[in-house]
Design an enzyme around this catalytic site. Structure first.
Site, short mmCIF file in Angstrom:
data_model
loop_
_atom_site.label_atom_id
_atom_site.label_comp_id
_atom_site.label_asym_id
_atom_site.label_seq_id
_atom_site.Cartn_x
_atom_site.Cartn_y
_atom_site.Cartn_z
N HIS D 65 0.67 6.04 -9.46
CA HIS D 65 -0.69 5.69 -9.88
C HIS D 65 -1.75 6.53 -9.18
O HIS D 65 -1.94 6.42 -7.97
CB HIS D 65 -0.96 4.21 -9.60
CG HIS D 65 0.14 3.31 -10.04
ND1 HIS D 65 0.44 3.09 -11.36
CD2 HIS D 65 1.05 2.58 -9.34
CE1 HIS D 65 1.46 2.24 -11.44
NE2 HIS D 65 1.85 1.92 -10.24
N SER D 88 0.25 10.47 -12.76
CA SER D 88 0.26 9.03 -12.60
C SER D 88 1.56 8.49 -13.17
O SER D 88 2.27 9.18 -13.90
CB SER D 88 -0.94 8.41 -13.31
OG SER D 88 -1.15 7.11 -12.82
N SER D 93 -3.39 3.57 -15.15
CA SER D 93 -3.62 3.31 -13.73
C SER D 93 -4.46 4.36 -13.02
O SER D 93 -4.84 4.16 -11.87
CB SER D 93 -2.28 3.13 -13.01
OG SER D 93 -1.54 4.33 -13.02
N ASP D 146 7.62 6.29 -8.46
CA ASP D 146 7.20 4.89 -8.56
C ASP D 146 7.60 4.38 -9.94
O ASP D 146 6.90 4.63 -10.92
CB ASP D 146 5.69 4.78 -8.35
CG ASP D 146 5.22 3.33 -8.35
OD1 ASP D 146 5.95 2.46 -8.87
OD2 ASP D 146 4.12 3.06 -7.85
N GLU D 208 9.27 3.88 -4.81
CA GLU D 208 8.26 2.93 -4.37
C GLU D 208 8.53 1.48 -4.76
O GLU D 208 8.19 0.56 -4.03
CB GLU D 208 6.93 3.34 -5.04
CG GLU D 208 5.74 2.49 -4.77
CD GLU D 208 5.05 2.83 -3.47
OE1 GLU D 208 5.45 3.81 -2.83
OE2 GLU D 208 4.14 2.10 -3.09
N ASN D 233 10.85 0.63 -1.27
CA ASN D 233 10.42 -0.72 -1.65
C ASN D 233 10.92 -1.77 -0.68
O ASN D 233 10.20 -2.72 -0.37
CB ASN D 233 10.93 -1.06 -3.05
CG ASN D 233 10.51 -2.44 -3.49
OD1 ASN D 233 9.34 -2.67 -3.74
ND2 ASN D 233 11.46 -3.37 -3.54
N LYS D 238 6.83 -2.70 3.20
CA LYS D 238 6.42 -2.45 1.81
C LYS D 238 6.54 -3.74 1.00
O LYS D 238 5.55 -4.37 0.68
CB LYS D 238 7.28 -1.32 1.19
CG LYS D 238 6.64 -0.65 -0.04
CD LYS D 238 6.81 -1.51 -1.27
CE LYS D 238 6.07 -1.00 -2.47
NZ LYS D 238 6.30 -1.83 -3.65
N ASP D 242 2.89 -5.05 0.35
CA ASP D 242 2.33 -4.54 -0.90
C ASP D 242 2.58 -5.54 -2.05
O ASP D 242 1.65 -6.03 -2.70
CB ASP D 242 3.01 -3.18 -1.14
CG ASP D 242 2.70 -2.51 -2.46
OD1 ASP D 242 2.40 -3.18 -3.45
OD2 ASP D 242 2.78 -1.27 -2.50
N ASN D 243 3.85 -5.87 -2.25
CA ASN D 243 4.21 -6.74 -3.38
C ASN D 243 3.56 -8.11 -3.26
O ASN D 243 3.10 -8.71 -4.25
CB ASN D 243 5.73 -6.90 -3.46
CG ASN D 243 6.45 -5.56 -3.54
OD1 ASN D 243 5.87 -4.52 -3.24
ND2 ASN D 243 7.71 -5.58 -3.95
N CYS D 247 -0.63 -8.03 -4.40
CA CYS D 247 -0.85 -8.80 -5.64
C CYS D 247 -1.75 -10.00 -5.40
O CYS D 247 -2.48 -10.40 -6.30
CB CYS D 247 0.49 -9.26 -6.21
SG CYS D 247 1.48 -7.88 -6.82
N HIS D 353 6.35 -3.86 -13.20
CA HIS D 353 6.17 -2.42 -13.39
C HIS D 353 6.11 -2.01 -14.85
O HIS D 353 5.27 -1.21 -15.24
CB HIS D 353 7.26 -1.63 -12.67
CG HIS D 353 6.95 -0.17 -12.65
ND1 HIS D 353 6.08 0.39 -11.76
CD2 HIS D 353 7.34 0.83 -13.47
CE1 HIS D 353 5.97 1.68 -12.00
NE2 HIS D 353 6.73 1.98 -13.02
N HIS D 405 -3.98 -2.33 -5.86
CA HIS D 405 -4.02 -2.92 -4.53
C HIS D 405 -5.06 -2.21 -3.66
O HIS D 405 -5.28 -1.02 -3.81
CB HIS D 405 -2.66 -2.78 -3.85
CG HIS D 405 -1.56 -3.53 -4.52
ND1 HIS D 405 -1.76 -4.53 -5.42
CD2 HIS D 405 -0.21 -3.43 -4.40
CE1 HIS D 405 -0.61 -5.01 -5.83
NE2 HIS D 405 0.35 -4.36 -5.24
N SER D 413 2.53 0.87 2.51
CA SER D 413 3.50 1.40 1.55
C SER D 413 3.60 2.90 1.66
O SER D 413 4.69 3.48 1.68
CB SER D 413 3.08 1.01 0.13
OG SER D 413 2.95 -0.38 0.02
N GLN D 417 6.38 5.79 2.48
CA GLN D 417 6.67 6.92 1.59
C GLN D 417 6.67 8.22 2.37
O GLN D 417 7.58 9.06 2.24
CB GLN D 417 5.62 6.99 0.46
CG GLN D 417 5.89 6.09 -0.73
CD GLN D 417 6.99 6.66 -1.65
OE1 GLN D 417 7.72 7.58 -1.29
NE2 GLN D 417 7.11 6.07 -2.82
#
Lengths: 484, 484, 484, 484
Positions: D65, D88, D93, D146, D208, D233, D238, D242-243, D247, D353, D405, D413, D417
């Site tokens: 993204h 992307s 995104s 990703d 990711e 991930n 991460k 992140d998740n 969210c 996703h 995010h 995250s 990476q």
């Protein structure tokens, strides 16, 4: 979003309106349609009064954020007979597609996002200027006010026409005060008895917000209030819903659209723990921010502590807090000195009605370097290298940087507004020049209109139970001093 | 804990008191010492009035749960001069070590955990019976009431002495009503003019709780209220703290000590969403229960919905809910038919003042098999094989099954009580036979006394800010209609 | 409650058991009946294996808090065939009515609330001592362990019998260590080959808790583990439920029953933010406490910050925090110096397995004055006049001061225990001397057994969906590294 | 905002890039500057590796993204030496000002908000096409992926070049599948050995997201994975940040910017209770919505129940829910039949996703009338008159309707990476064609880099404590199976 960066000030002004872009009307209409489904209170009032038209032909001036939700309010007033003219009550709060949709229906509306102060007060005057049928202009019979600017303007204009020039000729005061004075002098020159003729027919005002209500009580106490007023703010279904639950949704929305900032893990300071502060603090905490509250009132301070917030002074937070929100209705809450001592990159915003909660003027003239990031987001860098972000120039962040409270909660507030307008007109011959509250049965009625939409099933009292607690089976259920 | 199962009713009655076991006094004293550190409001009042003794020699009868916290209240009243006699206002709410500690200091107290109704009303009468100095008995000059039982008894006794025998001779009514009538007849026989002499010197009552206040307003409206009354319940620092935050702590405490039940994952029904309901619902949700609210009032129902609770009727919950809590102040909220239709092993309890929220009498005579699990926990098994658990026989579950609200919040309530007692006495010659609220500055003062203990730092208004919002620098800060 | 203050140590020991009072058996049985309704996992396992009796005749020693919930576990093991002897794994965690109910059924149980350390280890030995059928004694074939004390004792005893006297003869170590050494010497004298004979038949241990599991991994790494072990703690349905949701309910329960303290407004420090810390912090915050977390692990620290907790060192909190809870599994978390610097009347407790999280021994010998308030509640007053309250002598506060985790969550843990016992026996000939986890399908099965009770409806994968994500339609659904 | 309504597709393509409007670069740069202050993990890695340049000259293709946060990632990769090309990984995104800012620095980027599927895959190919120094093109040495689209494309292209035409020539599959096939045929015609030459130099991919990782494990199990892969991930820092926390912030942001809907009082269904579902459900509940969870996994379902959510099937919610969010990583979660049976004006969106969680294709061809409200917001009206709103055409609502995010969580995250890229290159000669996790000490390091920014103070283990629990003083502190 890009367009916001290069807006050229070309207005749509073909009819009796002035909006940013009339071509946005279709989009606005689609969103109004959506909003209607979320505003059962207003839609129910429309249906109930569709035949009787209780405001038939009544001239109503509205000064209230020109959003999609307000569009539904305007069309409700029109549906029950009113002749409406409208302005926004904040230079940043207009949603241009909402204004366009209303203008497209032939309702005079004067509002766009990003007015100057001069434009703002001109728009207010336009909203006050109805054709009098004789080629001249006359003011409203009823006013829907939010923050009291229309009420102020009429009172000050009337005072001037009555010969008291002291205020208009005084110097000092804020830039905005000077703008108002200049406007009043111009009106006096152009329409010498406009305010006197207006006041003669003016039957009342219903006021939306804490700050405006406060002004009304001050006028009433001073004996200078010109008309009956209804304090809509203190209907339970207004202050305990709009102020609390509205801000719980719209504060974060403003912060996110402005800054895309992660709230979790941040230290956020909420100045004031009234209804607006309660909603703001809850929202930030729910995102995982650590919220600190400042308060002057020991009762509200104790409430904040009972909810687990740290309660301390703003001075104690400088250097460790990331986000500041003012919610007080008072002035000079965040001073220039505070801002200069904040952590680098702190975010500063206000969700109270007026922009003097933060010392914005002092900031502008402080020598700090201003960098505009995007509309309603400015970075100020101080001599020591630290910066802060100021949102919406210190005006309402939820309306300046997002779209304000969502429809459902505004349906409660605006149902109260509409009922207040009907009530003022119905009692225009009996009400005194005082500040009234709507009776509890109307408050309960407003709530009732919103239950079905969200699937609530009420329990009904039996006659025996009602007698046991000494209330009617159908309510009202609580004494007037009950706090909810 | 075991002792509870085999208690023999041997009382300690060597002095002018009746308690379960005077040997518990030492333990009670240790807990009173701890509680004093948690009750800064009361301790501050003691210090402030230590010299002036504003209640010097005043006869005060208290009818209020005889807990550790109440012990600190009693000793506060004594420290400022009062001559105190005390009873509990609920058959299950006494903490025996608290009663013992008070008795051991020579203060007449008549209370133990697990009174019969006959014993309960006898204790109330004892608390009302001061030596009159002439070998006879006389009632109090002031009353601290919780639920209004003392106020009721005096009013009914006085009515009887004035010649109206209709109520006392009426049949029907609950078992408790019959007990009261029998008592009044006995008093009339033994002390023919006791109530008349008492009322002649009675200067006022301060009432603690929603239900008792409701009774007072009914008396005042009917014109039969015999004395000035102060509604302590509706001080902000009482109803918005004790009722809300107190229950948020003590409901779960009662459920846990009674049933050790896992709350997470359970469906819990809270009947009523007033302050007590708000605290109860928050507590259960915070434990991971899924809370359903029942309401009659559309405003409170909308509040519950805005907080994310399902709001429906009790009938809709039968068969899927695990826990029921009544918080309404009304009667017949949970009927026998409801209980018979509940999920097997549902838990039923009440946190409202009186036990008629649940149809306990109907349950007892329904033919259901009763199994006592431990004191204040009974299992009732219906013909279809399903069972429910009834806690504290339908009386206040937090006081019956645990120890009631914690000290800190009670310090707020009891500071209001104490200030009300002082106020009633100071104004005994001017107050009318009406229901008064404490003025806002005292409400704010009570809050202020509790801030330091929990580390709150208040912000101070500048003179300019105070003028801008039109309040004194030191408060009060809010209009009377403000809801917090 | 009073009885607790004057307990005389008279035990019920008429049969092959030692409990506080066998007459409590009826009460215990009633509560076991209630618990069975809350423990669907165990009851389902009973039904499933009722015919096959997979543990038929197997000697099982349990060392696990002798509570009502454990009683249901014991009877489950017996129902599937096992020959069970039981001790508690903590001197304060026994519920005497639970122990009595189990003893009354003829199951040998050796446990009471408030054991001395000598008594504790004697009880453990009793639980390990089965009749060998030849008039002698023999140890278990399987062990249910919680904290690893039984595993430790057997390993140390075996080591001694193998000729290594170094540990037994070492000086130093805690008082408890000396007690164990003395016991082992005595056993050696009385039953010279007891541990060797026991180990020869010992087929495995299933371990309940983080701390005990940690010991097992250390033994396995050192190559000295004598038997296969199953790490029950790290089943998802154990550590992510019992440790987290169990503590979320039982920590506050312990605090309330011990101190009746108001949690709202207090500053509470939770040391450690693992599963136990997460549950503890959530509980305190939900009550309105302001929670501060201490952590050594940056990942857990960041989690705490994302949830809005202040994360700092314990030193930073001294003087401003009211409540301290240790949850780490490590030692010396709260030192004597910390306690001496705390705010007056701070409450200090531990919810980790062992009591060395708080420097209790150092406190006892510090010269501080100890005042016992009631069982498991002691006040220590330092030279400077400040006091702290220590709960349960630094042992598990939820079990020492309340009744531990509620039944429903323990049904998950104990279902894992039971499945582990069955698994160990079924694989007794193939498992190596390693630490095993239960396979994911059993973990999911445990969860599944608990859904219906609380009304959960699962969605079923279609074959197509299962293929799309590459899992069987019936699960398991997640890779082993999935963290939930 | 208005510009979005009348976008004409004129691109900025003057250099080796294709973006919507290169003139947005300045605005983008200002927001990148702000983001850098919120991304301490990435900035720290830049500083640490500024001298060594561990990726010096390495060709890196990114498919992720193209947001402001990703811009900081890209510039981090460049700062440590990499030669970067970017696209992307989702048609909606891209933030156009972010893409412009990156393009303006000379980094090839091919991305704009609102790509067609053909454009999307062309952009992906562009990002894969580095000049080979000989006038030809060559693919990357490392890939940042990703969702796995780049990995898929290379694998499928390589398969084709190796002679297996079966997939490319197959019919059926989604529209997107046909687009990919067409692209591969075209590449084969234009650059016959492009994929073979690319694979020869390809050293690894770091992936990711859950869905992309799942694909990698499937390739590895099938033995067809062409390179070493790092599963980013499942780093704790991460997936558990992140998740979950990402969210929790961005779902509501997407809903608000799309619909301005009041969330309080609404019934919201969250399909799936993994990390994304947990964050989504928490966010909606915190706004006062009543959240219902659907799950296939009994463990996750039990977690949801313990948190107080109703857990049931989607079918059970039809007609009573207002908002639906899919979070599963599976397909056909919301079917056309579901949508047709929903309450009028229900809002339907996806935060997983891929867009096949909702049957979007079926909806488009169902005969429902589509009304576009504004970009990424469409209303579909069914024959029965009911409508639903579909957001972002079923693609990631947080990125399609808002900005994804926030920076701080993405710094975690993207630090993973970056560390993964460095690790892959450092071990390019030793790693096998397997899926690796980053070692725990790097995971802890990532967390550590983010603590100071938010004021966290870590506690340090003493040597004695570290020895007691058997870990190094500096960590790592937990076993690999620990779940956090």
């Amino acid at each position: 979003m890009n367009a916001q960066l290069k807006t050229e000030r070309v207005f749509s002004t073909e009819g009796d309106y002035k909006v940013a872009d009339i071509s946005l009307a279709d989009w606005g209409r689609k969103e109004i349609d959506i909003a209607e489904h979320e505003m059962p209170g207003l839609m129910s009032i429309r249906r109930k009064h569709a035949a009787a038209l209780p405001l038939k032909g009544v001239r109503v001036t509205g000064s209230l954020h020109m959003t999609i939700q307000t569009a539904v309010l305007i069309e409700t007033l029109k549906d029950i007979g009113a002749d409406v003219r409208w302005a926004s009550c904040n230079i940043f709060s207009t949603q241009d597609h909402a204004a366009a949709a209303i203008a497209a229906t032939g309702t005079p509306v004067f509002a766009w996002k990003g007015e100057t102060l001069e434009e703002y007060w001109d728009c207010t005057l336009e909203a006050l200027s109805f054709p009098d049928g004789n080629g001249g202009l006359i003011g409203p019979e009823l006013v829907v006010d939010d923050g009291g600017d229309v009420t102020l303007l009429i009172h000050k204009g009337y005072e001037l026409e009555k010969g008291d020039e002291s205020w208009v000729n005084s110097t000092g005061g804020s830039h905005e005060e000077q703008v108002i004075k200049a406007l009043l002098k111009r009106v006096r020159a152009e329409r010498p008895d406009f305010w006197t003729r207006t006041v003669a027919q003016w039957k009342g005002v219903s006021e939306e917000t804490t700050t405006g209500v406060h002004r009304l009580y001050q006028l009433a106490e001073a004996g200078t209030l010109l008309i009956p007023a209804i304090n809509v703010n203190d209907s339970v279904t207004k202050s305990k819903f709009d102020n609390l639950y509205g801000c719980r949704e719209s504060l974060a929305d403003g912060l996110k659209r402005a800054m895309d900032v992660m709230l979790a893990g941040k230290v956020a300071v909420v100045c004031g723990y009234g209804d607006v502060g309660k909603g703001s603090a809850a929202s930030l905490r729910n995102y995982g921010a650590r919220v600190i509250v400042t308060e002057i009132d020991p009762i509200c301070a104790l409430q904040a502590a009972m909810e687990g917030y740290e309660v301390t002074t703003i001075e104690d937070t400088l250097g460790r807090a990331d986000i500041y929100v003012t919610t007080t209705g008072n002035k000079d809450i965040i001073t220039l000195a505070h801002m200069q001592a904040m952590k680098d990159q702190a975010i500063v915003c206000n969700i109270g009605h007026f922009d003097n909660e933060i010392q914005v003027d002092a900031l502008y003239t402080s020598g700090a370097t201003r960098t505009n990031i995007k509309p309603q987001v400015d970075k100020f860098t101080f001599g020591n290298g630290n910066s802060i972000f100021l949102l919406a120039e210190g005006r309402l962040v939820n309306l300046g940087c997002a779209t304000g409270h969502p429809s459902f909660v505004m349906s409660n507030s605006f149902a109260n507004q509409t009922l207040a307008q009907i009530d003022l007109w119905a009692n225009k011959d009996s009400y005194e020049k005082k500040v009234y509250l709507l009776p509890k049965h109307l408050d309960e009625e407003v709530a009732r209109l919103h239950l079905e939409k969200i699937g609530v099933k009420l329990t009904k009292l039996t006659r025996e139970q009602a007698d046991y607690i000494g209330v009617p089976v159908e309510g009202p259920f609580k004494p007037d001093h009950y706090r909810y």
